[in-house]
Design a protein around this motif. Structure first.
Motif, short mmCIF file in Angstrom:
data_model
loop_
_atom_site.label_atom_id
_atom_site.label_comp_id
_atom_site.label_asym_id
_atom_site.label_seq_id
_atom_site.Cartn_x
_atom_site.Cartn_y
_atom_site.Cartn_z
N ASN A 1 21.50 44.74 17.12
CA ASN A 1 20.56 43.36 17.22
C ASN A 1 19.52 44.13 15.43
O ASN A 1 18.97 43.39 15.27
CB ASN A 1 19.35 43.69 17.98
CG ASN A 1 20.14 43.19 19.50
OD1 ASN A 1 20.26 42.92 19.37
ND2 ASN A 1 19.60 44.00 20.69
N GLN A 2 20.72 45.05 14.00
CA GLN A 2 20.00 45.58 13.16
C GLN A 2 20.68 44.88 11.92
O GLN A 2 21.98 43.95 12.26
CB GLN A 2 20.20 46.84 13.59
CG GLN A 2 19.75 47.40 14.78
CD GLN A 2 19.44 48.75 14.40
OE1 GLN A 2 19.93 49.81 13.76
NE2 GLN A 2 18.31 49.95 14.87
N GLN A 3 20.05 44.38 11.45
CA GLN A 3 20.75 43.80 9.90
C GLN A 3 21.48 45.38 9.01
O GLN A 3 20.82 46.65 9.21
CB GLN A 3 19.72 43.31 9.63
CG GLN A 3 20.41 42.48 8.00
CD GLN A 3 21.23 41.27 9.46
OE1 GLN A 3 20.55 40.29 9.71
NE2 GLN A 3 21.78 40.48 8.03
N ALA A 4 22.33 45.48 9.35
CA ALA A 4 23.49 46.32 8.58
C ALA A 4 23.74 46.39 6.69
O ALA A 4 23.71 44.57 6.21
CB ALA A 4 24.95 46.54 9.29
N VAL A 5 22.92 47.02 6.07
CA VAL A 5 23.58 46.96 4.62
C VAL A 5 25.27 46.42 4.14
O VAL A 5 25.94 47.81 4.92
CB VAL A 5 22.55 47.99 3.67
CG1 VAL A 5 23.80 48.02 2.14
CG2 VAL A 5 21.12 48.07 3.45
N ALA B 1 26.99 53.38 2.60
CA ALA B 1 27.32 51.70 2.10
C ALA B 1 28.50 51.83 0.90
O ALA B 1 29.32 51.09 0.54
CB ALA B 1 26.06 50.69 2.35
N ARG B 2 27.64 51.97 -0.49
CA ARG B 2 28.38 52.37 -1.52
C ARG B 2 29.67 52.40 -1.83
O ARG B 2 31.08 52.02 -2.44
CB ARG B 2 27.40 52.92 -2.85
CG ARG B 2 26.15 51.25 -3.18
CD ARG B 2 25.82 51.82 -4.26
NE ARG B 2 24.85 51.03 -4.29
CZ ARG B 2 23.13 51.66 -4.59
NH1 ARG B 2 22.87 52.55 -4.82
NH2 ARG B 2 22.35 50.04 -4.97
N ILE B 3 29.98 54.10 -1.45
CA ILE B 3 31.27 54.66 -0.49
C ILE B 3 32.44 53.94 -0.24
O ILE B 3 33.56 53.53 -1.13
CB ILE B 3 31.32 55.60 -0.46
CG1 ILE B 3 30.40 56.95 -1.42
CG2 ILE B 3 32.43 56.79 -0.26
CD1 ILE B 3 29.86 58.08 -0.33
N LEU B 4 31.43 53.09 0.81
CA LEU B 4 32.85 52.06 1.87
C LEU B 4 33.10 50.95 0.55
O LEU B 4 34.08 50.91 1.27
CB LEU B 4 32.10 52.15 2.61
CG LEU B 4 31.70 53.26 3.97
CD1 LEU B 4 30.98 52.74 5.08
CD2 LEU B 4 32.78 53.84 4.19
N ALA B 5 32.81 50.82 0.13
CA ALA B 5 32.81 49.28 -0.78
C ALA B 5 33.77 50.15 -1.87
O ALA B 5 34.51 48.80 -1.72
CB ALA B 5 31.52 48.87 -1.22
N MET B 6 33.56 51.20 -2.17
CA MET B 6 34.80 51.52 -3.22
C MET B 6 35.70 51.73 -3.02
O MET B 6 37.24 51.14 -3.13
CB MET B 6 33.96 52.89 -3.83
CG MET B 6 32.94 52.69 -5.25
SD MET B 6 33.52 51.56 -6.92
CE MET B 6 34.46 52.47 -7.06
N GLN C 1 25.19 42.97 -2.65
CA GLN C 1 24.97 43.33 -1.56
C GLN C 1 25.15 42.78 -0.72
O GLN C 1 24.61 40.80 -1.18
CB GLN C 1 23.24 43.69 -0.94
CG GLN C 1 22.61 44.44 0.06
CD GLN C 1 21.28 44.57 0.25
OE1 GLN C 1 21.44 44.78 -0.59
NE2 GLN C 1 20.92 44.47 1.14
N GLU C 2 25.52 42.53 0.58
CA GLU C 2 25.99 41.11 1.67
C GLU C 2 25.35 41.57 2.35
O GLU C 2 25.42 43.14 3.57
CB GLU C 2 27.38 41.29 1.85
CG GLU C 2 28.25 40.57 0.59
CD GLU C 2 29.57 40.31 0.98
OE1 GLU C 2 30.53 40.86 1.57
OE2 GLU C 2 30.25 40.03 -0.20
N SER C 3 24.49 40.65 3.74
CA SER C 3 24.14 40.92 5.49
C SER C 3 25.10 40.82 5.91
O SER C 3 26.32 40.16 5.96
CB SER C 3 23.06 39.99 5.04
OG SER C 3 21.96 40.22 3.87
N SER C 4 25.70 42.17 7.00
CA SER C 4 25.86 41.92 8.05
C SER C 4 25.00 42.31 9.04
O SER C 4 24.21 42.91 8.92
CB SER C 4 27.06 42.42 8.50
OG SER C 4 26.72 43.65 7.94
#
Length: 318
Positions: free
Chosen positions: A198-202, A239-244, A191-194
């Motif tokens: 104003n919200q912290q996205a996964v 989020a995991r689909i986008l990573a792949m 996981q990386e933070s972004s």
């Protein structure tokens, strides 16, 4: 007219201009759309209805300029999509025939997702043991950076393709998680933070071994858990689909097949159109298709594989 089927209404509207105007009543077609949509077994990137259709009352779009419900129904329903596909120009069929005469590399797909691990029936095991549905064509020996090369299958006794199955963790850890009814830690991603506004996205990235797989495959198969009695974190899944499918890992137009899977026939499922909206597949930029599938019988699987092979072959021919 609501007692007639949408197909009968379309035939009636083709008789003359008076009936054509009568059968285009937007309220009637909105009724058909909301009634039939939960029973549709597939949807794709070209046919997914806008989510606002379900959320807005008809009175809020009374000008009827925003939604042509009849056109949306015809474009979205599986029967309408099949008829559009069958009406392709003749040269398309000739091109496909000529491509079949050329020896092409065996397409390779990466398969992943919670539906591989959470269901009572194993989709992969069923695929390996049902030659009458999907024939195992071989177990190649080549490796992809330490990850097994996958299994080759033969579709309709014709085209061969390879599936590299990616599990979240080891078989021992997955078995322990099932026994304890817990969620196994997914070791494919870190996981990386972004920050978005104003919200912290996964945000996730894939580990080095998985990255090597993503760089060489021709497409992806995501196995979603569609069982209605389970809780689902679709934001985490997206989020995991986008990573792949990250464009930095390969061509950005590689197709994604989403199998909306349940364990066995008769189990209450979330309709595939709803799962597509939950996963926000409309945000993706490459071709995708979602297909209802049953792990115990492989119902629906071949429809999805056929679409995936067609899309992969089209991309390789470009």
């Amino acid at each position: 007219m609501s007692f007639l089927s949408p197909q009968d209404l379309c035939r009636l509207g083709s008789t003359n201009c008076y009936w054509r105007a009568a059968v285009q009543d937007p309220l009637l077609w909105r009724y058909f759309l909301l009634r039939d949509l939960p029973s549709w077994t597939s949807v794709d990137w070209k046919s997914l209805p806008d989510e606002e259709i379900f959320n807005k009352a008809f009175s809020e779009v009374s000008d009827n300029a925003l939604y042509d419900y009849m056109a949306i129904y015809k474009r979205s329903c599986p029967q309408g999509r099949r008829s559009l596909k069958s009406s392709r120009p003749l040269y398309g069929a000739v091109t496909s025939f000529l491509q079949s005469l050329v020896t092409q590399a065996e397409p390779r797909f990466a398969m992943f997702g919670p539906g591989l691990e959470q269901l009572d029936n194993s989709l992969v095991q069923k695929m390996m043991t049902c030659p009458e549905i999907l024939l195992v064509a071989g177990l190649p020996h080549r490796q992809i950076h330490g990850i097994g090369s996958g299994v080759s299958f033969q579709f309709n006794n014709n085209q061969k393709f390879n599936i590299v199955t990616l599990y979240s963790t080891t078989s021992v850890e997955r078995r322990r998680a099932r026994e304890e009814q817990a969620v196994a830690v997914n070791k494919m991603f870190y996981q990386e933070s972004s920050t978005a506004g104003n919200q912290q996205a996964v945000h996730y990235s894939v580990i080095a071994q998985v990255r090597k797989v993503c760089e060489v495959v021709d497409g992806f198969i995501y196995v979603a858990n569609a069982e209605a009695h389970r809780e689902h974190d679709r934001q985490e899944e997206l989020a995991r689909i986008l990573a792949m499918i990250d464009p930095a890992l390969g061509p950005p137009n590689r197709p994604l097949l989403v199998l909306s899977c349940v364990s066995h026939v008769g189990m209450k499922r979330i309709p595939c159109v709803y799962v597509a909206h939950q996963l926000q597949l409309n945000l993706l930029h490459q071709p995708w298709m979602m297909q209802d599938t049953v792990a115990a019988t492989l119902d629906g699987l071949l429809n999805g594989i056929e679409w995936l092979l067609e899309e992969a072959n089209c991309k390789s021919a470009q």
